[in-house]
Scaffold this active site. Structure first.
Site, PDB file in Angstrom:
ATOM      1  N   ASP A 187       0.766  -1.253   0.000  1.00 29.91           N
ATOM      2  CA  ASP A 187       0.000   0.000   0.000  1.00 29.91           C
ATOM      3  C   ASP A 187       0.795   1.300   0.000  1.00 29.91           C
ATOM      4  O   ASP A 187       0.245   2.343  -0.287  1.00 29.91           O
ATOM      5  CB  ASP A 187      -0.986  -0.003   1.181  1.00 29.91           C
ATOM      6  N   HIS A 247       1.907   4.281   6.470  1.00 28.64           N
ATOM      7  CA  HIS A 247       1.737   4.929   5.161  1.00 28.64           C
ATOM      8  C   HIS A 247       0.519   5.856   5.112  1.00 28.64           C
ATOM      9  O   HIS A 247       0.300   6.525   4.093  1.00 28.64           O
ATOM     10  CB  HIS A 247       1.678   3.876   4.040  1.00 28.64           C
TER      11      HIS A 247
END
Length: 967
Positions: free
Chosen positions: A106, A375
């Site tokens: 991701d 993230h």
């Protein structure tokens, strides 16, 4: 908390229960933060037994195993290692397992540092997904989505790793099924926040598998598998099942999928495929056993990342600049706190401080710094509510570590109980009251430093003395921040990992600090500036002459005095205007940068104030929208330092420090500082990758969105150069950086955005950030050879500025007994091409003998109770690449016993993998056959340290457990 309540707790509870019901079922788990919250607060004893059993059977597999799946663009390698080590320590201590595969599906783009990080951690394969859409399509068509990646030019094949890029479907199961308008394969539906539905009926639950539709379901699944098979070289297909926030009701998931898998396998002749539940490890094992020869990818990364022609994910390099700054401050405070505590424990065994409580204080900051590397953390791509959670956890952890450091100083000086010690880390706001003060300054680096620390005082007339009562060079001047206070700059010279104590007194006698005198220049109208008659005035120190133009109040040029080379250089603030209406074109948001035209200059008038004294000259420039505007939106404070005789001023003299004040911005503006020079750089930029290595960034022209697609992350360093001279920028937080013209470098400093994209509104991701940001950048100008020597150490000096703590002196100051030796010799000093990356007491209770650790877990005898304070974790990093510098790029021989003799007598040195969970001699990673090395075997990582002598080669990061005599 909401995630745990609505979703994450149910995932682990229901998955563990469901895996236990079916021997064929499997599951992979990634982020330890959620798992640990579940394990500590929710899991029953029965669940815990089941987890142990499932791990043994290989049906539950932890991949990556860090606290979070970290961002790859804007994080520092130190913090990536921290969060990985934090998760691995828990997994190894609790289960005796060591993750061996990555699942970096991701993060928004892939860095070349990551493959090295995972190789050093003992991983056998790495998996990524988000790379440029056009590049992915090309790789997919040519069956090049798998390769062996040599992320580091210097470590090359020694730390290479097999890498798998997911195909166009990425990590979520394609949900379209042609036989129904409902989705397929997501039988538990979509998690509902913040409260799960009482009746258990979730939105978008997929069509259940029945006798009537099972054949159609199977056909759909098989068609997708075959499409994917055509993009890979082996006949093994990784078919990810799941997506974000899935498996909170694992029962309905597995019961449907069981039927489907059975059906496909019963009809495998007809379908031409067999299917089974698998972990990532199962997949890589299958590919590895095919024994193919793979192509090599060099140290090129996959940044920036675009998903469509107008969707460049380069906005997040700057989003939430304040959070990015605090995350880095917290990381550097943690670095200082860890070594400070370690020194204290080793040198003061009979201490009065409770070590277990101290470790908890450090752990609160370890946890906070680890989690923000997510993230959707430091990237600034979270909602304001989640950003506040990250900030609160960081501030709480910092408060704990400051408290710990203050109490250690208090204890080491046996201060009278009424001499209160309070601490404030680079916090200029905490002004010093009118009584005698002492300032304790700790240097967390393992080199001697000479630098200035700044504190706020309420008088111009003050004196500064060291422990022995000698006068210390200092300068006091009006504060940039407040009209009522003054900034006191104290010149400190401190050896590595040591602290010194300075007293600040209201003026008595003649030994006063120098006073910075201010001259204000008239505001200049840039639109009417006379270009012909330049009136230049110089600001000079031993290294540079900086010229300013009085017609414009802007910088004109910088001369490096040693070589007498000059760069013409001007700086201006500009803004990109962003579109906020999706019906009118591409938008900018937390993730994306999509300017609708070139950047526009923001100011038509500049005011200037020059504050000069014997030690510091500060040029304050204020940028106004026009000549009569009352308030400025932008300011630059440029400082150059003059170092008196008798001090080593090399680094200090060579930096031009700039602090910026930016904001509040108007809505849908993205603010940049553009530095334009006369260097013929051919628009070639260099930026660092996670503070670990430098990447070359040539300017690329695209059909669409060229401005945004030429933005890159600058985590610590960026530079541009011509054949002789280089302009280098060092930074204390991440920014987007680009070269939009020959000789130019622009840094994005701040963003404020709002748009009406439904998805952004649903998650409150529009970035309406009205804050003022105060980033700092150090400029270094010089030849390549000069800047090469300076920038690694300077970057670390900026990252790890000294920690400043204040205390009031009550009564007569004691003659400093213990402090004298402290300020003379440093406990650990490394050569200038090495960096002491970690010195800490982790506190893990696991045995470093693997067989012993596994046995004690099987027997249910994991050591409970007190942390282990005898094991010291040490990492040493070589800062240079092979061939980068004739001297500094050489390997370094380190005798660990003599390096650490200032801490005590070394009894034992064990070399470990990067996160500490492997003995390097036992670590045998898979060796994938490559076009370069067709023969295959296990790759042995490093030469083992015989009799405590270690040779550290360029770019190596070496990790050790150290045990001292009598501990």
């Amino acid at each position: 908390k909401e995630s745990m309540h609505a979703y994450a707790a149910n995932v682990y509870t229901s998955v563990v229960e469901e895996l236990t019901k079916g021997k064929q079922r499997k599951f992979i788990a990634v982020e330890q933060e959620f798992f640990r919250l579940w394990w500590d607060a929710i899991a029953t004893d029965m669940h815990k037994q089941q987890v142990h059993q499932l791990l043994q059977e290989g049906r539950l597999e932890f991949v990556i195993g860090g606290q979070v799946m970290h961002d790859e663009a804007v994080t520092l390698i130190d913090d990536q290692i921290l969060q990985l080590t934090e998760g691995h320590g828990f997994l190894y201590e609790t289960f005796g397992i060591r993750p061996q595969f990555s699942w970096h599906v991701d993060p928004f783009g892939a860095s070349a540092t990551t493959p090295t990080l995972f190789a050093l951690s003992g991983f056998n394969a790495h998996l990524i997904s988000r790379i440029d859409y056009d590049l992915k399509a090309d790789m997919q068509k040519n069956k090049k989505l798998q390769f062996v990646w040599q992320g580091s030019p210097s470590l090359s094949e020694r730390q290479e790793i097999f890498t798998h890029v997911m195909d166009q479907y990425s990590y979520c199961t394609p949900s379209q099924i042609p036989f129904s308008n409902r989705s397929g394969f997501y039988w538990n539906g979509i998690a509902a926040f913040p409260d799960p539905p009482k009746d258990g009926v979730y939105p978008n639950m997929s069509l259940p598998v029945t006798d009537t539709n099972i054949h159609l379901y199977a056909k759909t699944m098989v068609a997708n598998i075959k499409e994917r098979a055509s993009w890979f070289r082996t006949s093994d297909v990784l078919w990810p099942w799941g997506c974000d926030k899935q498996f909170f009701n694992a029962s309905v998931q597995y019961s449907n999928m069981d039927l489907l898998l059975d059906y496909v396998n019963k009809h495998s002749d007809e379908f031409g495929v067999t299917v089974r539940y698998a972990t990532v490890g199962d997949y890589f094992q299958a590919v590895y056993s095919r024994n193919l020869t793979w192509e090599i990818r060099d140290s090129q990364d996959f940044l920036p990342y675009s998903t469509e022609p107008f969707q460049a994910w380069t906005g997040f390099y700057t989003s939430r600049s304040t959070l990015k700054g605090i995350a880095r401050r917290a990381s550097s405070l943690l670095y200082a706190g860890e070594s400070f505590f370690t020194l204290y424990v080793l040198k003061h065994p009979a201490s009065s401080i409770c070590k277990c409580r101290a470790l908890k204080q450090l752990q609160s900051l370890r946890w906070a710094v680890s989690e923000v590397q997510h993230h959707d953390g430091i990237t600034g791509t979270e909602s304001p509510k989640v950003k506040d959670m990250y900030m609160n956890n960081l501030m709480y952890g910092m408060f704990n570590v400051k408290k710990l450091m203050a109490s250690i100083i208090f204890d080491m000086n046996n201060a009278k109980k009424n001499g209160e010690v309070y601490s404030s880390v680079y916090n200029i706001d905490s002004g010093i009251p009118d009584i005698d003060q002492y300032v304790v300054v700790y240097n967390p680096l393992a080199w001697n430093i000479t630098t200035f620390v700044t504190i706020a005082v309420s008088h111009l007339a003050v004196s500064v003395y060291d422990e022995l009562g000698h006068s210390v060079p200092a300068q006091v001047q009006s504060s940039v921040e407040s009209h009522s206070a003054y900034d006191l700059y104290i010149l400190v010279a401190i050896s590595g990992l040591s602290y010194r104590k300075y007293s600040v007194k209201p003026l008595n006698g003649k030994q006063s600090a120098f006073i910075g005198r201010s001259v204000k220049y008239k505001r200049k109208d840039l639109t009417r500036a006379d270009q012909q008659s330049q009136q230049l005035f110089p600001v000079v120190n031993n290294c540079y002459q900086v010229l300013f133009d009085q017609n414009t109040n802007l910088m004109h040029s910088i001369t490096e005095r040693e070589t007498n080379q000059t760069i013409q250089l001007t700086q201006e603030f500009l803004e990109y205007h962003a579109n906020g209406d999706v019906t009118k074109g591409p938008i900018s948001d937390n993730y994306l940068f999509a300017p609708n035209a070139s950047a526009v200059s923001v100011s038509k008038a500049v005011g200037l104030e020059l504050v000069s004294g014997n030690l510091i000259t500060e040029i304050r420039q204020y940028f106004y929208s026009n000549v009569t505007a009352r308030d400025y939106a932008y300011a630059v404070y440029t400082r150059i330092y003059t170092v008196p005789e008798g001090y080593d001023g090399k680094l200090l003299c060579h930096r031009i420090e700039q602090e910026y004040s930016v904001g509040p911005l108007e809505l849908n503006r993205e603010a940049v500082l553009r530095t334009s020079t006369n260097l013929n750089t051919r628009q070639l930029l260099y930026t660092d990758s996670n503070g670990y290595q430098i990447q070359k960034r040539p300017f690329k022209a695209y059909v669409n969105n060229t401005v945004a697609r030429n933005y890159y992350p600058m985590v610590q360093t960026a530079y541009t150069e011509d054949d002789t001279m280089r302009l280098m920028l060092l930074t204390e937080r991440a920014h987007g950086v680009s070269s939009q013209g020959n000789g130019q470098v622009e840094v994005m400093l701040h963003r404020r955005l709002w748009n009406n994209l439904q998805w952004d509104l649903n998650y409150n991701l529009t970035l309406n950030d009205s804050s003022v940001v105060r980033p700092v950048i150090w400029l270094i100008v010089g030849t390549k050879s000069v800047t090469n020597i300076l920038y690694r150490t300077s970057g670390l000096a900026l990252e790890h500025r000294p920690v400043v703590m204040f205390g009031a002196l009550s009564g007569k100051p004691k003659v400093p007994g213990q402090l004298q030796q402290n300020s003379v010799s440093s406990p650990v000093t490394v050569p200038p091409n090495l960096h002491l990356q970690t010195l800490s007491i982790p506190g893990w209770r696991y045995s470093s003998n693997h067989a012993e650790q596994v046995h004690s877990i099987r027997m249910g005898k994991q050591k409970q109770g007190d942390a282990d304070f005898s094991r010291v974790l040490l990492r040493i990093r070589h800062l240079y690449e092979v061939g980068e510098d004739p001297v500094l790029s050489q390997p370094v021989m380190v005798n660990m016993k003599s390096l650490l003799k200032g801490l005590g007598s070394v009894a034992l040195v064990e070399e470990r993998s990067l996160t500490g969970i492997w003995d390097v001699n036992a670590l045998k990673r898979w060796k994938w056959k490559t076009t370069q090395y067709p023969s295959k075997g296990f790759s042995n990582s490093t030469d083992t340290s015989e009799n405590c002598i270690v040779t550290v080669h360029p770019k190596e990061i070496r990790t050790f457990f150290i045990y001292f005599e009598g501990r």
